[in-house]
Write an enzyme that holds these catalytic residues in place. Structure first.
Site, PDB file in Angstrom:
ATOM      1  N   SER A   1       0.855  -1.200   0.000  1.00 50.59           N
ATOM      2  CA  SER A   1       0.000   0.000   0.000  1.00 50.59           C
ATOM      3  C   SER A   1       0.879   1.233   0.000  1.00 50.59           C
ATOM      4  CB  SER A   1      -0.874   0.024   1.257  1.00 50.59           C
ATOM      5  OG  SER A   1      -1.519   1.280   1.371  1.00 50.59           O
TER       6      SER A   1
ATOM      7  N   TYR B   1      -1.947  -0.846  10.270  1.00 48.24           N
ATOM      8  CA  TYR B   1      -1.940  -1.113   8.829  1.00 48.24           C
ATOM      9  C   TYR B   1      -0.633  -0.618   8.207  1.00 48.24           C
ATOM     10  CZ  TYR B   1      -3.605  -1.031   3.958  1.00 48.24           C
ATOM     11  OH  TYR B   1      -3.749  -1.230   2.603  1.00 48.24           O
TER      12      TYR B   1
ATOM     13  N   LYS C   1       2.176  -3.171   6.568  1.00 48.66           N
ATOM     14  CA  LYS C   1       2.357  -3.113   5.109  1.00 48.66           C
ATOM     15  C   LYS C   1       3.807  -2.795   4.733  1.00 48.66           C
ATOM     16  CE  LYS C   1      -1.707  -4.133   3.315  1.00 48.66           C
ATOM     17  NZ  LYS C   1      -1.962  -5.170   2.330  1.00 48.66           N
TER      18      LYS C   1
END
Ligand code: NDP
Length: 263
Positions: free
Chosen positions: A143, A156, A160
């Site tokens: 991402s 997150y 990632k």
């Protein structure tokens, strides 16, 4: 451009909706047979039947939660029953989070570590043996938030960026087996995961979730819009193809100019 993908076999985690589904369909359109997994079996089997019918390729759908090691073992065993080899592995299953580091319990960190990082390690360990004879391609869905963090989802962001480094290390390890590993870091892609995020965060701002998404697009992306999963899928398909044979160990941004630095 002839992508030379006909009759290749691709494994996609989280292939039942959003980016994973768009990539599954784009590969199927090139004649690629598929093994896809997700947790919601009803949706998974419906999608499996639809892709088979529309594109005339073989598709198997296996219920699996990739944050759990036994589910990945089961997925790999079913794949081995149906296909003699695997050419492409796309670790795509994942989801955004919402927390403050000071409040989030350890269990939440461990869950996302399993979902975003251990899943890619475990699928590599179980599926690479099916690739080793002919070589292959692994793509991990990272991402833009791995590099340019989103304020509301530190877990997150952290997991990632770990996935990006894992991809680089795995690329170094597998290059001698002719397996190309890369990660793709998308920017804003309009999928059900963003609708979920907008529904959680819009009440804080006293606006509808549709207005929230519009604000996110205008504030974050120079084009002022999200991309469709289909726009992004084109890049996945190219990277899967032998036209991208010299693309190894990189992290590719597909973000409509959202990243503010050059990397
Ligand atoms: P969606 O929520 O739209 O789709 C996620 C897919 O993964 C579904 O098929 C879902 O099915 C499956 N999935 C989720 N959790 C698990 C699990 N534990 N085990 C197996 N399957 C699972 O997400 P997106 O399409 O938006 O995102 C796909 C990937 O791309 C994610 O890794 C995400 O982080 C990344 N990404 C997305 C961006 C975006 O803007 N949308 C931007 C950057 C990266 P089910 O719920 O049935 O399990």
């Amino acid at each position: 451009m002839n992508l030379d993908l006909k009759n290749k076999i691709a494994v996609i985690t989280g292939g039942s909706v959003g980016i994973g589904l768009a990539v599954a369909k784009a590969l199927a359109q090139e004649g690629v047979h598929l093994a896809i997994c997700a947790r919601d079996e009803e949706r998974l089997q419906a999608v499996t039947r639809d892709i088979e019918k529309e594109y005339g390729v073989k598709v198997i759908g296996v219920k699996a939660d990739v944050s759990k090691a036994p589910d990945i073992d089961h997925f790999a065993a079913v794949i081995a029953e149906h296909f003699e080899k695997v050419d492409i592995l796309i670790n795509n299953a994942g989801t955004g989070s919402s927390e403050k580091i000071m409040d989030a319990p350890d269990e939440k960190w461990y869950y996302y570590w399993d979902l975003h990082v251990m899943a890619a390690i475990r699928t590599a360990k179980t599926i690479v043996p099916l690739m080793k004879k002919n070589g292959g391609v692994i793509i991990n869905s990272a991402s833009i938030a791995a590099t340019q963090p989103m304020w509301y989802e530190p877990i997150y962001n952290v997991t990632k960026i770990a996935l990006v480094m894992l991809s680089k290390c795995l690329a170094n390890e597998l290059i001698t087996h002719h397996i190309r590993v890369n990660s793709i870091s998308p920017g804003l892609i309009l999928t059900p995961d963003w609708v979920k995020t907008a529904k959680i965060l819009s009440p804080e701002k006293n606006i509808s979730w549709e207005e929230y998404l519009d604000q996110v697009a205008k504030e974050n992306n120079p084009l002022g819009r999200f991309a469709s999963p289909e726009e992004l899928a084109n890049f996945y398909v190219f990277l899967c193809s032998s036209r991208a044979d010299f693309c190894i160990g990189s992290n590719y941004y597909v973000d409509g100019g959202q990243l503010k630095v050059i990397l």
